[in-house]
Structures are given as C-alpha cells and as structure tokens.
Design a protein around this motif. Structure first.
Motif, mmCIF file in Angstrom:
data_model
loop_
_atom_site.group_PDB
_atom_site.id
_atom_site.type_symbol
_atom_site.label_atom_id
_atom_site.label_comp_id
_atom_site.label_asym_id
_atom_site.label_seq_id
_atom_site.Cartn_x
_atom_site.Cartn_y
_atom_site.Cartn_z
ATOM 1 N N ILE A 1 34.744 41.860 44.344
ATOM 2 C CA ILE A 1 35.338 42.290 43.075
ATOM 3 C C ILE A 1 34.559 41.850 41.832
ATOM 4 O O ILE A 1 34.639 42.531 40.803
ATOM 5 C CB ILE A 1 36.816 41.869 42.949
ATOM 6 C CG1 ILE A 1 36.964 40.346 42.940
ATOM 7 C CG2 ILE A 1 37.657 42.497 44.049
ATOM 8 C CD1 ILE A 1 38.374 39.908 42.526
ATOM 9 N N PRO A 2 33.783 40.763 41.837
ATOM 10 C CA PRO A 2 33.047 40.430 40.614
ATOM 11 C C PRO A 2 32.028 41.488 40.211
ATOM 12 O O PRO A 2 31.618 41.547 39.042
ATOM 13 C CB PRO A 2 32.350 39.108 40.960
ATOM 14 C CG PRO A 2 33.226 38.498 42.007
ATOM 15 C CD PRO A 2 33.689 39.667 42.824
ATOM 16 N N GLY B 1 38.966 47.569 36.056
ATOM 17 C CA GLY B 1 40.009 48.425 36.612
ATOM 18 C C GLY B 1 39.903 48.542 38.116
ATOM 19 O O GLY B 1 40.912 48.491 38.838
ATOM 20 N N ASP B 2 38.672 48.706 38.619
ATOM 21 C CA ASP B 2 38.471 48.798 40.066
ATOM 22 C C ASP B 2 38.769 47.462 40.742
ATOM 23 O O ASP B 2 39.320 47.426 41.845
ATOM 24 C CB ASP B 2 37.035 49.220 40.368
ATOM 25 C CG ASP B 2 36.751 50.653 39.951
ATOM 26 O OD1 ASP B 2 37.728 51.404 39.709
ATOM 27 O OD2 ASP B 2 35.566 51.017 39.858
ATOM 28 N N ALA B 3 38.390 46.372 40.096
ATOM 29 C CA ALA B 3 38.653 45.049 40.661
ATOM 30 C C ALA B 3 40.153 44.813 40.797
ATOM 31 O O ALA B 3 40.632 44.294 41.814
ATOM 32 C CB ALA B 3 38.026 43.966 39.792
ATOM 33 N N ALA B 4 40.901 45.199 39.780
ATOM 34 C CA ALA B 4 42.356 45.043 39.823
ATOM 35 C C ALA B 4 42.960 45.875 40.948
ATOM 36 O O ALA B 4 43.812 45.398 41.710
ATOM 37 C CB ALA B 4 42.970 45.435 38.486
ATOM 38 N N LEU B 5 42.514 47.113 41.091
ATOM 39 C CA LEU B 5 43.051 47.995 42.124
ATOM 40 C C LEU B 5 42.670 47.491 43.511
ATOM 41 O O LEU B 5 43.490 47.523 44.443
ATOM 42 C CB LEU B 5 42.528 49.417 41.915
ATOM 43 C CG LEU B 5 43.122 50.485 42.845
ATOM 44 C CD1 LEU B 5 44.640 50.538 42.719
ATOM 45 C CD2 LEU B 5 42.495 51.847 42.533
ATOM 46 N N TRP C 1 34.382 30.912 35.029
ATOM 47 C CA TRP C 1 35.612 31.499 35.558
ATOM 48 C C TRP C 1 35.383 31.932 37.002
ATOM 49 O O TRP C 1 34.429 32.644 37.310
ATOM 50 C CB TRP C 1 36.038 32.688 34.707
ATOM 51 C CG TRP C 1 37.387 33.238 35.091
ATOM 52 C CD1 TRP C 1 38.573 32.591 35.010
ATOM 53 C CD2 TRP C 1 37.672 34.539 35.598
ATOM 54 N NE1 TRP C 1 39.599 33.401 35.440
ATOM 55 C CE2 TRP C 1 39.069 34.612 35.804
ATOM 56 C CE3 TRP C 1 36.897 35.662 35.894
ATOM 57 C CZ2 TRP C 1 39.707 35.746 36.293
ATOM 58 C CZ3 TRP C 1 37.528 36.794 36.373
ATOM 59 C CH2 TRP C 1 38.913 36.832 36.571
ATOM 60 N N GLN C 2 36.242 31.502 37.893
ATOM 61 C CA GLN C 2 36.112 31.819 39.317
ATOM 62 C C GLN C 2 36.996 33.025 39.626
ATOM 63 O O GLN C 2 38.187 32.895 39.875
ATOM 64 C CB GLN C 2 36.520 30.615 40.166
ATOM 65 C CG GLN C 2 35.674 29.384 39.879
ATOM 66 C CD GLN C 2 36.062 28.207 40.744
ATOM 67 O OE1 GLN C 2 35.817 28.216 41.944
ATOM 68 N NE2 GLN C 2 36.665 27.205 40.134
ATOM 69 N N GLU C 3 36.382 34.175 39.623
ATOM 70 C CA GLU C 3 37.156 35.414 39.646
ATOM 71 C C GLU C 3 37.949 35.585 40.940
ATOM 72 O O GLU C 3 39.145 35.890 40.911
ATOM 73 C CB GLU C 3 36.239 36.613 39.427
ATOM 74 C CG GLU C 3 36.997 37.932 39.376
ATOM 75 C CD GLU C 3 36.174 39.057 38.776
ATOM 76 O OE1 GLU C 3 36.497 40.221 39.035
ATOM 77 O OE2 GLU C 3 35.216 38.755 38.026
ATOM 78 N N ARG C 4 37.316 35.422 42.088
ATOM 79 C CA ARG C 4 38.029 35.630 43.355
ATOM 80 C C ARG C 4 39.227 34.698 43.459
ATOM 81 O O ARG C 4 40.331 35.109 43.831
ATOM 82 C CB ARG C 4 37.093 35.385 44.545
ATOM 83 C CG ARG C 4 36.083 36.471 44.814
ATOM 84 C CD ARG C 4 35.176 36.072 45.956
ATOM 85 N NE ARG C 4 35.934 35.853 47.186
ATOM 86 C CZ ARG C 4 35.495 35.100 48.194
ATOM 87 N NH1 ARG C 4 34.343 34.463 48.108
ATOM 88 N NH2 ARG C 4 36.220 34.972 49.271
ATOM 89 N N LEU C 5 39.008 33.435 43.139
ATOM 90 C CA LEU C 5 40.074 32.442 43.262
ATOM 91 C C LEU C 5 41.234 32.781 42.336
ATOM 92 O O LEU C 5 42.398 32.802 42.754
ATOM 93 C CB LEU C 5 39.508 31.056 42.952
ATOM 94 C CG LEU C 5 40.417 29.850 43.206
ATOM 95 C CD1 LEU C 5 39.578 28.607 43.464
ATOM 96 C CD2 LEU C 5 41.341 29.582 42.011
#
Length: 442
Positions: free
Chosen positions: A381-382, A387-391, A423-427
């Motif tokens: 997702i990063p 929008g795609d990451a959220a979905l 910022w740790q996006e996946r976590l």
C-alpha cells in the motif's frame, strides 16, 4: 410454510441472496467476508448459502492440544489459542461460533474444575453433537464432570440434596424462567442424586446415593431418574414447545443481540419440534428467516471478543503464538471457561465498555506490529495512491461495503500522514482499520 415429511421448508429458500445478504450471513456466523468467500456465497440461493455455512465437512478434525504444563490455567490458555486459530483458518468457521454458543448455553467455569482434562472432555462432548439431537446433547453435558462439578451435582445425594443443577437445567438449559416451581426443582434434585464424579475423575453413577422414591416433577409423579426428565420435557406436548421456544430464543439473541419476534419463535420452534429436536434443521430455518436476513436480525451488533480476535488473525495471517490472544480475551470479557455466570455471555453490552475498548485498541496495535514485522499483509500500500491504499486495506479486512464517507476518511488519513517523517503506513493503517466501527460490528 410448506411441509415436506417432517421438515418445514421456508418458501423463500430458492430466492437468490444479494451481496449484502451474503455478507450479513457470513459476518453474523463468524465467517470470512473477504472478496473470495463473499463471491462464492453471493451467487447462491438462500437455501444453498445457508447449507454451505452449516456444512462443517470441509473442516479438519477437532483435535485440541494437551499442553505439557497440565495446570488449569495453562490448559485453558492452550484451548483458547486453539479455538481462535481454528476459527481463523477453517473453511466453515460457523462451527466455532456455534461451539461458543453452546459453551455459553451450558456454561462451566475453570475454577470449579479439579481436573484440567475436564475442559477437553466438555468440548469434545459438545462438538460432535452440535448439529444433532439436542436431547442427547443436554444429557451428555449434564453428565460431564465439568458440569457436574460446576453446578454441584457431584455432591447431590439422597438425604443431602443440592438443587443447583436441577434449577439451572430447567431455567437455562431447557425451559426458561417462570416455567417451573420451587417444588419442581426440589423434586428434580432428588431425581439427579447419585450422578457424580468417581475417584478417577470420570462420571460415575452411585446407586447408594440415588433417591429411588417417587417424585412429582412438572405435574408427573413417578420414580424419576435425572436424565429421564430431559426426555420427558422434550416429549411432552406442552413442555416441548416451551423448550423449543426457549432454545430458539437464546440462539436468536446470541446471533442478533435482540429479542426474537413472536413469529420467529413460533415458526422456528415448530421446525425444531417437527424434526425431533435436531439442531441443524432448526438452525437452517432460523438463518433463512426474513427477519434475520433483512429485518431486525440484520442490524449491526458488536462483535464478541472471540470473533474479533479470530477475524484479525484471519485477515493478517497471524496465529495465536504470535499475539497470545488469551491474555487479552480475559480483559475483553470473553475468555473460554471463564463465563460471568451460569447464564454464560448473555449480553453484548459487556463487551463495549471503555476498559474493553482500550484492551481492543492495545490488541489491535499488537496485531498491526506483528503483521508488519512478520507477514506481507498490506505490504504494497505505500506505493499506491491514497484512495487505492484505503480500498486495498478495507478489502483485506472484508470491509469493501463501508460508507463512502468512511472510505474518504481513511483516504484522507493516509494522504495527510504520508507527509510526516517516519510514519509507518502499514502498521498505522492496519491498526486504524482494525479499530474502525466497521471492523468491530458484525
């Protein structure tokens, strides 16, 4: 309803399920709502969808572990871990939610068990009988050492009767409140004398402890023995309807957190009685009710702690050895073999207190950390637009049905945080979605 032999058939069972109904059926039965499973169910008729959910055949054999440390606490922890792992991985997870219902319906507590193996025996008594003959299930549980010890029937003997089990068997296991008298309890307790636990820790019938005199129970006088009372309740024309309505009502409340409408009680109890108290056709009739699929039974309710931790493990691929859920289940209010009372876990409001939410938050964060460090969950997702990451995250949790507003909130959160150093996006996305209202209701 039409009738085919002794099985009452809902006339709408051939109607197709739409995607929302398929999602509701899966969520409410503790199942997987990620796209692959949802796609498989959403093309079926209502009858076939429910039959799929009730088909436990694809699941592996039930085989709980026996830990090397055979103390009660270690044993309970090992069983809880096995229960959650199985719930998270088997093809037909309603099996584990149904086991939770019967564990609640026939509640026992680890503190009353002098033998840790009684936990295994208790679950192994229930598990193969869950979809079968309810009367045989009640009798088998009544004579299990876990139940004999929990409700004191192991100390029930002629001249020194103990009424605990007799009362709860009528009120909780069979008939419901206000369906019997104190005299019925006292006389039934005499009937249950002699059913105890031997020196080897197994069930034992002691004839010298049994009161073999006549007893008047529920209006019938004879030399009753305890298990005969169960047969009588489920055979008597009036009592069996009361019993059927009681069981259906408790199951409906377990699945919907609402009181069953009278039409549901009448119709599903009729199926139960017509099928000689076989559980599977009764469950099928309940899950096919329009009230369950689209009415009051379809309203969102909080997920129980067992469901919640199992779902987080399912979507992330983690196992109990990674996150030790039993440490949190106690604090969330639903650790196996630790029900709050003989009535079991009968009110979902106990799972939504401030302290329970803080425990969920801590657990969700732990799951997110373990998933980031030990799995590939959401690893791409990063590189995706917000929008795609959220979905992608929502779909991974089986939450692609969330409102446009909530999806936008997650998209905006991702976009705003990406500019922050470190910022740790996946976590953070994992823990944010796991704690969202959509993930905590079913």
């Amino acid at each position: 309803m039409a009738q085919r032999g002794r099985v009452l058939i809902d006339p709408d069972l051939e109607a197709p399920v739409d995607r929302g109904q398929a999602r509701h059926l899966l969520r409410r039965t503790g199942g997987d709502t990620r796209p692959t499973e949802l796609d498989a169910v959403a093309v079926l008729s209502r009858g076939d969808a429910v039959d799929r959910i009730l088909d436990f055949g694809p699941n592996p054999a039930w085989s709980p572990p026996r830990p090397a440390d055979d103390k009660r606490g270690a044993h309970a922890n090992a069983i809880a871990a096995y229960w959650v792992d199985r719930w998270a991985t088997i093809p037909r997870p309603f099996e584990m939610k149904l086991l939770l219902f019967f564990h609640s319906h026939f509640a026992v507590h680890v503190r009353r068990m002098s033998e840790p193996r009684w936990m295994d025996e208790y679950l192994t008594t229930i598990h193969p009988r869950m979809l079968g003959d309810f009367g045989e299930l009640v009798k088998a549980v009544a004579l299990s050492p876990a139940m004999l010890s929990y409700l004191d029937n192991n100390r029930n003997r002629v001249g020194r009767t103990n009424e605990n089990f007799a009362r709860e068997c009528f009120e909780l296991h069979l008939l419901g409140a206000n369906t019997y008298t104190q005299s019925d309890v006292a006389e039934a307790a005499r009937a249950w004398t002699g059913h105890t636990i031997g020196d080897d820790g197994s069930y034992r019938y002691r004839a010298d402890w049994h009161d073999d005199g006549d007893k008047t129970v529920l209006g019938v006088r004879r030399n009753w023995d305890g298990p005969e009372l169960i047969d009588h309740v489920l055979a008597d024309p009036a009592l069996r309807v009361t019993a059927a309505r009681h069981i259906v009502g408790r199951l409906w409340h377990f699945l919907t957190a609402t009181d069953a409408p009278g039409a549901v009680l009448d119709a599903v109890a009729q199926v139960f009685v017509a099928n000689s108290f076989q559980v599977r056709p009764m469950l099928r009739a309940l899950l096919l009710r329009e009230e369950f699929l689209t009415g009051i039974g379809s309203r969102p309710i909080p997920r129980t702690p067992m469901e919640y931790v199992a779902d987080l493990q399912r979507v992330t691929g983690l196992r109990s050895g990674d996150v030790r859920p039993h440490q949190r289940l106690r604090q969330m209010g639903q650790m196996p073999f630790q029900p709050p009372s003989p009535a079991g876990w009968d009110d979902v409001s106990t799972f939504i207190s401030a302290s329970a939410f803080m425990t969920r938050a801590a657990y969700a964060r732990l799951v997110a950390v373990r998933a980031q460090n030990g799995t590939t969950f959401l690893e791409g997702i990063p590189e995706q637009p917000p929008g795609d990451a959220a979905l992608t995250a929502l779909r991974a949790f089986g939450l692609d049905d969330v409102s446009a507003a909530n999806r936008q909130l997650l998209q905006d959160y991702v976009a705003a945080q990406r500019g922050q150093r470190g910022w740790q996006e996946r976590l953070n996305v994992t823990s944010t979605v796991a704690l969202s209202p959509d993930a905590q209701v079913g």
